[in-house]
Design an enzyme around this catalytic site. Structure first.
Site, PDB file in Angstrom:
ATOM      1  N   HIS A  34       0.085  19.134 -26.202  1.00 20.29           N
ATOM      2  CA  HIS A  34      -0.151  17.708 -25.982  1.00 20.29           C
ATOM      3  C   HIS A  34      -1.473  17.202 -26.560  1.00 20.29           C
ATOM      4  CE1 HIS A  34       3.427  17.906 -23.564  1.00 20.29           C
ATOM      5  NE2 HIS A  34       3.344  16.637 -23.228  1.00 20.29           N
ATOM      6  N   HIS A  52       7.399  10.810 -28.396  1.00 21.34           N
ATOM      7  CA  HIS A  52       6.505  11.713 -27.666  1.00 21.34           C
ATOM      8  C   HIS A  52       6.928  13.179 -27.814  1.00 21.34           C
ATOM      9  CE1 HIS A  52       3.879  13.280 -24.574  1.00 21.34           C
ATOM     10  NE2 HIS A  52       4.932  13.836 -23.996  1.00 21.34           N
ATOM     11  N   GLU A  97      10.192  19.243 -24.455  1.00 23.38           N
ATOM     12  CA  GLU A  97       9.552  19.568 -23.169  1.00 23.38           C
ATOM     13  C   GLU A  97      10.288  20.722 -22.477  1.00 23.38           C
ATOM     14  OE1 GLU A  97       6.735  18.060 -22.288  1.00 23.38           O
ATOM     15  OE2 GLU A  97       6.730  16.062 -23.194  1.00 23.38           O
ATOM     16  N   GLU A 114      -4.068  18.303 -10.750  1.00 20.61           N
ATOM     17  CA  GLU A 114      -4.512  18.809 -12.046  1.00 20.61           C
ATOM     18  C   GLU A 114      -6.002  19.126 -12.084  1.00 20.61           C
ATOM     19  OE1 GLU A 114      -2.549  17.092 -15.454  1.00 20.61           O
ATOM     20  OE2 GLU A 114      -4.166  17.735 -16.774  1.00 20.61           O
ATOM     21  N   LYS A 121       3.127  11.737 -10.920  1.00 21.49           N
ATOM     22  CA  LYS A 121       2.225  10.884 -11.704  1.00 21.49           C
ATOM     23  C   LYS A 121       2.951   9.590 -12.035  1.00 21.49           C
ATOM     24  CE  LYS A 121      -0.679  14.299 -14.037  1.00 21.49           C
ATOM     25  NZ  LYS A 121      -1.084  14.847 -15.361  1.00 21.49           N
ATOM     26  N   LYS A 153       7.972  23.346 -13.188  1.00 21.63           N
ATOM     27  CA  LYS A 153       6.993  22.282 -12.949  1.00 21.63           C
ATOM     28  C   LYS A 153       6.687  22.154 -11.461  1.00 21.63           C
ATOM     29  CE  LYS A 153       5.422  17.657 -13.997  1.00 21.63           C
ATOM     30  NZ  LYS A 153       5.558  16.415 -14.791  1.00 21.63           N
ATOM     31  N   ARG A 203       0.816  -1.233   0.000  1.00 26.42           N
ATOM     32  CA  ARG A 203       0.000   0.000   0.000  1.00 26.42           C
ATOM     33  C   ARG A 203       0.837   1.266   0.000  1.00 26.42           C
ATOM     34  NH1 ARG A 203      -2.756  -3.191   3.598  1.00 26.42           N
ATOM     35  NH2 ARG A 203      -4.625  -4.108   2.693  1.00 26.42           N
ATOM     36  N   ARG A 235      -2.264  23.030 -13.558  1.00 27.44           N
ATOM     37  CA  ARG A 235      -1.338  21.979 -14.010  1.00 27.44           C
ATOM     38  C   ARG A 235      -1.605  21.611 -15.476  1.00 27.44           C
ATOM     39  NH1 ARG A 235       0.959  16.703 -10.638  1.00 27.44           N
ATOM     40  NH2 ARG A 235       2.216  15.895 -12.344  1.00 27.44           N
ATOM     41  N   ASN A 260       0.209  20.729 -20.426  1.00 30.37           N
ATOM     42  CA  ASN A 260      -0.221  19.985 -21.617  1.00 30.37           C
ATOM     43  C   ASN A 260      -0.134  20.808 -22.894  1.00 30.37           C
ATOM     44  OD1 ASN A 260      -0.811  17.726 -20.087  1.00 30.37           O
ATOM     45  ND2 ASN A 260      -2.887  18.409 -19.655  1.00 30.37           N
ATOM     46  N   HIS A 294      -0.705  14.280 -28.742  1.00 30.88           N
ATOM     47  CA  HIS A 294      -1.181  12.920 -28.446  1.00 30.88           C
ATOM     48  C   HIS A 294      -1.915  12.319 -29.633  1.00 30.88           C
ATOM     49  CE1 HIS A 294      -1.063  13.410 -23.784  1.00 30.88           C
ATOM     50  NE2 HIS A 294       0.032  12.828 -24.246  1.00 30.88           N
TER      51      HIS A 294
HETATM   52  N1  LIG Z   1       4.755  10.725 -15.037  1.00 32.12           N
HETATM   53  C1  LIG Z   1       4.758  11.804 -15.769  1.00 32.12           C
HETATM   54  O1  LIG Z   1       4.448  12.900 -15.313  1.00 32.12           O
HETATM   55  C2  LIG Z   1       5.172  11.683 -17.200  1.00 32.12           C
HETATM   56  C3  LIG Z   1       5.415  12.843 -17.958  1.00 32.12           C
HETATM   57  C4  LIG Z   1       5.867  12.698 -19.256  1.00 32.12           C
HETATM   58  C5  LIG Z   1       6.064  11.443 -19.793  1.00 32.12           C
HETATM   59  N2  LIG Z   1       5.811  10.341 -19.048  1.00 32.12           N
HETATM   60  C6  LIG Z   1       6.039   8.994 -19.588  1.00 32.12           C
HETATM   61  O2  LIG Z   1       7.413   8.864 -19.859  1.00 32.12           O
HETATM   62  C7  LIG Z   1       7.594   7.876 -20.867  1.00 32.12           C
HETATM   63  C8  LIG Z   1       8.623   8.355 -21.857  1.00 32.12           C
HETATM   64  O3  LIG Z   1       9.824   8.589 -21.180  1.00 32.12           O
HETATM   65  P1  LIG Z   1      11.234   8.591 -21.923  1.00 32.12           P
HETATM   66  O4  LIG Z   1      11.138   9.414 -23.140  1.00 32.12           O
HETATM   67  O5  LIG Z   1      12.254   8.888 -20.908  1.00 32.12           O
HETATM   68  O6  LIG Z   1      11.309   7.084 -22.471  1.00 32.12           O
HETATM   69  P2  LIG Z   1      12.121   5.788 -21.996  1.00 32.12           P
HETATM   70  O7  LIG Z   1      12.109   5.617 -20.556  1.00 32.12           O
HETATM   71  O8  LIG Z   1      11.576   4.679 -22.826  1.00 32.12           O
HETATM   72  O9  LIG Z   1      13.602   6.112 -22.477  1.00 32.12           O
HETATM   73  C9  LIG Z   1      13.853   6.308 -23.858  1.00 32.12           C
HETATM   74  C10 LIG Z   1      14.943   5.357 -24.356  1.00 32.12           C
HETATM   75  O10 LIG Z   1      16.213   5.794 -23.880  1.00 32.12           O
HETATM   76  C11 LIG Z   1      16.894   4.732 -23.230  1.00 32.12           C
HETATM   77  N3  LIG Z   1      17.707   5.368 -22.189  1.00 32.12           N
HETATM   78  C12 LIG Z   1      17.247   5.938 -21.048  1.00 32.12           C
HETATM   79  N4  LIG Z   1      18.252   6.554 -20.422  1.00 32.12           N
HETATM   80  C13 LIG Z   1      19.364   6.345 -21.138  1.00 32.12           C
HETATM   81  C14 LIG Z   1      20.711   6.764 -20.999  1.00 32.12           C
HETATM   82  N5  LIG Z   1      21.096   7.571 -20.003  1.00 32.12           N
HETATM   83  N6  LIG Z   1      21.601   6.364 -21.940  1.00 32.12           N
HETATM   84  C15 LIG Z   1      21.205   5.598 -22.983  1.00 32.12           C
HETATM   85  N7  LIG Z   1      19.935   5.203 -23.186  1.00 32.12           N
HETATM   86  C16 LIG Z   1      19.027   5.582 -22.276  1.00 32.12           C
HETATM   87  C17 LIG Z   1      15.822   3.814 -22.748  1.00 32.12           C
HETATM   88  O11 LIG Z   1      16.321   2.516 -22.584  1.00 32.12           O
HETATM   89  C18 LIG Z   1      14.810   3.925 -23.880  1.00 32.12           C
HETATM   90  O12 LIG Z   1      15.169   3.084 -24.930  1.00 32.12           O
HETATM   91  C19 LIG Z   1       6.233   7.627 -21.467  1.00 32.12           C
HETATM   92  O13 LIG Z   1       5.773   6.379 -21.028  1.00 32.12           O
HETATM   93  C20 LIG Z   1       5.367   8.736 -20.896  1.00 32.12           C
HETATM   94  O14 LIG Z   1       4.031   8.351 -20.736  1.00 32.12           O
HETATM   95  C21 LIG Z   1       5.382  10.446 -17.771  1.00 32.12           C
HETATM   96 ZN   LIG Z   2       4.963  15.413 -22.628  1.00 30.86          ZN
END
Ligand SMILES: NC(=O)c1ccc[n+]([C@@H]2O[C@H](COP(=O)([O-])OP(=O)(O)OC[C@H]3O[C@@H](n4cnc5c(N)ncnc54)[C@H](O)[C@@H]3O)[C@@H](O)[C@H]2O)c1
Ligand SMILES: [Zn+2]
Length: 380
Positions: free
Chosen positions: A261, A279, A194, A250, A152, A240, A130, A254, A258, A265
């Site tokens: 976005h 993305h 971003e 949100e 999030k 942020k 939990r 917040r 977006n 999206h």
């Molecule tokens: N929680 C939130 O507020 C929030 C906000 C924006 C996005 N997201 C989520 O984040 C995700 C996208 O995140 P992302 O773009 O970081 O993708 P990711 O975590 O898939 O990383 C992108 C790629 O880079 C590689 N990688 C990561 N760090 C590395 C490093 N230092 N050196 C070499 N390779 C590396 C990973 O293995 C992957 O192949 C989505 O699922 C999205 O929904 C969440």
């Molecule tokens: Zn984004």
């Protein structure tokens, strides 16, 4: 906007959330201090370190060495690379591994990776027993400026992205900007969308700074400009953190995060959330569309939209719908996806629009017919 800090000193950004307040520590080479930072945060805690296979190859050894040097016992949980790991199946694997490692209420889950790992490990931490505390060690630019901040967490449903999850704030974020040196260039660029977003939505001075200094942010370089990357990340986190502190769940402000976005999206979904359009690339396109749509509605002058587009194009991000590899999606498909993303109320949509660079606002009375006419022109 404050002046860039001298290089060498970590920057600390506080997220002011009463009893759930935490620090985001930003600096080059911080991974070496992860162990001592965790020991100071939670003396005696054991750790489950969650990462993906690619990050493990580059940085798991250093992370484990740092924990070991501080006398911290750590279990490693390595999942496959990619969005596919934000699944029920991998979530189960991670939760079971955390339980098997006997991680208890006073211990910590550490997410070492990009947004996928942060969302997945964060949700597992929110769920096991939990709620276990967790620490984010973001390794992508997107994760350092966006996903690791704000609490999030979640996984994807067959009905859509991020539909199963929880708000669960980390106990600390350690953003080592040197980890970005191993990030593929395309991933860095996508994350940069971003970064630019924070300027475009609420900080015109930061956007001007980015126009002049983006190359130093990308190179992470040495010499007098060596702290530009850290500065940019700190400004984004501060931006942020401020918004999240005022509107954690949100219900209002917040939503400004977006910007770009809703269009983004829809484009991402039309491309099947595949490598065709990352993305951040979709967000770059979406921000340009949000600016151009704002210009069309007479909210800004066309030169402001062009300025936003020019900068995103300069760093190599796509800025025309027709830039999408494999061709632009169809109008009907995009309108269906936009309507799914933001519930339509009596033909009205909610969009983040702008009154200038750095002046985004929530417009919840946008006519679906206007959006359709606009996109139809863009696709022509
Ligand atoms: N929680 C939130 O507020 C929030 C906000 C924006 C996005 N997201 C989520 O984040 C995700 C996208 O995140 P992302 O773009 O970081 O993708 P990711 O975590 O898939 O990383 C992108 C790629 O880079 C590689 N990688 C990561 N760090 C590395 C490093 N230092 N050196 C070499 N390779 C590396 C990973 O293995 C992957 O192949 C989505 O699922 C999205 O929904 C969440
Ligand atoms: Zn984004």
């Amino acid at each position: 906007m404050t002046a860039p800090l001298r290089s060498g000193e970590p920057t600390v950004v506080q997220v002011a959330l009463a009893e759930r307040a935490y620090d985001i520590v930003i600096g080059r080479g911080l991974l070496a201090s992860l162990g001592t930072r965790i020991k100071a945060l939670r003396p005696g805690a054991r750790v489950a370190l969650v990462t993906d296979e690619a990050v493990a190859r580059h940085h798991l050894g250093a992370a484990e060495a740092s924990l070991k040097a501080a006398g911290i016992d750590a279990a490693r949980i390595v999942v496959p690379v990619g969005e596919g790991s934000k699944s029920y199946a991998t979530f189960e694997t991670v939760c079971e591994a955390i339980i098997a490692a006997r991680i208890e209420r006073n211990d910590l889950v550490v997410a070492l990776g990009g947004g996928v790992i942060g969302d997945l490990a964060g949700f597992a931490a929110a769920s096991v027993r939990r709620g276990l505390d967790f620490v984010q060690v973001p390794t992508t630019l997107l994760a350092q400026v966006d996903s690791s901040v704000g609490g999030k967490t979640g996984i994807n449903s067959r009905h859509g992205k991020n539909l199963v999850g929880a708000f669960h704030q980390p106990a600390m974020v350690v953003a080592d900007t040197a980890l970005l040196d191993t990030l593929p260039a395309r991933e860095f660029r996508a994350g940069y969308a971003e970064v630019a977003k924070y300027g475009l939505l609420g900080d015109a001075a930061f956007f001007s700074w980015l126009e002049k200094n983006w190359q130093d942010v990308f190179s992470g370089g040495q010499g007098s400009k060596s702290s530009s990357r850290e500065h940019a990340i700190a400004v984004c986190c501060r931006g942020k953190a401020g918004i999240v502190a005022r509107d954690e769940r949100e219900t209002g402000e917040r939503a400004l995060l977006n910007l770009g976005h809703t269009f983004g999206h829809a484009l991402e979904a039309a491309c099947g959330f595949s490598g065709r359009l990352l993305h951040g690339e979709a967000v770059a396109l979406g921000m340009v569309l949000a600016f151009e749509f704002s210009a069309r509605k007479g909210l800004i002058v066309a030169a402001d939209a062009e300025r936003a587009r020019t900068h995103l194009a300069a760093v190599g991000l796509p800025t025309h719908i027709k830039d999408i590899p494999g061709g632009a999606p169809g109008l009907d498909e995009l309108m269906t996806l936009i309507a799914q993303d933001k519930k339509v109320k009596r033909g009205k949509l909610t969009f983040i629009l702008v009154r200038g660079i750095g002046q985004a606002f929530i417009a919840n009375d946008v006519d679906a017919a206007d959006v359709r006419a606009f996109l139809s022109d863009k696709l022509r």
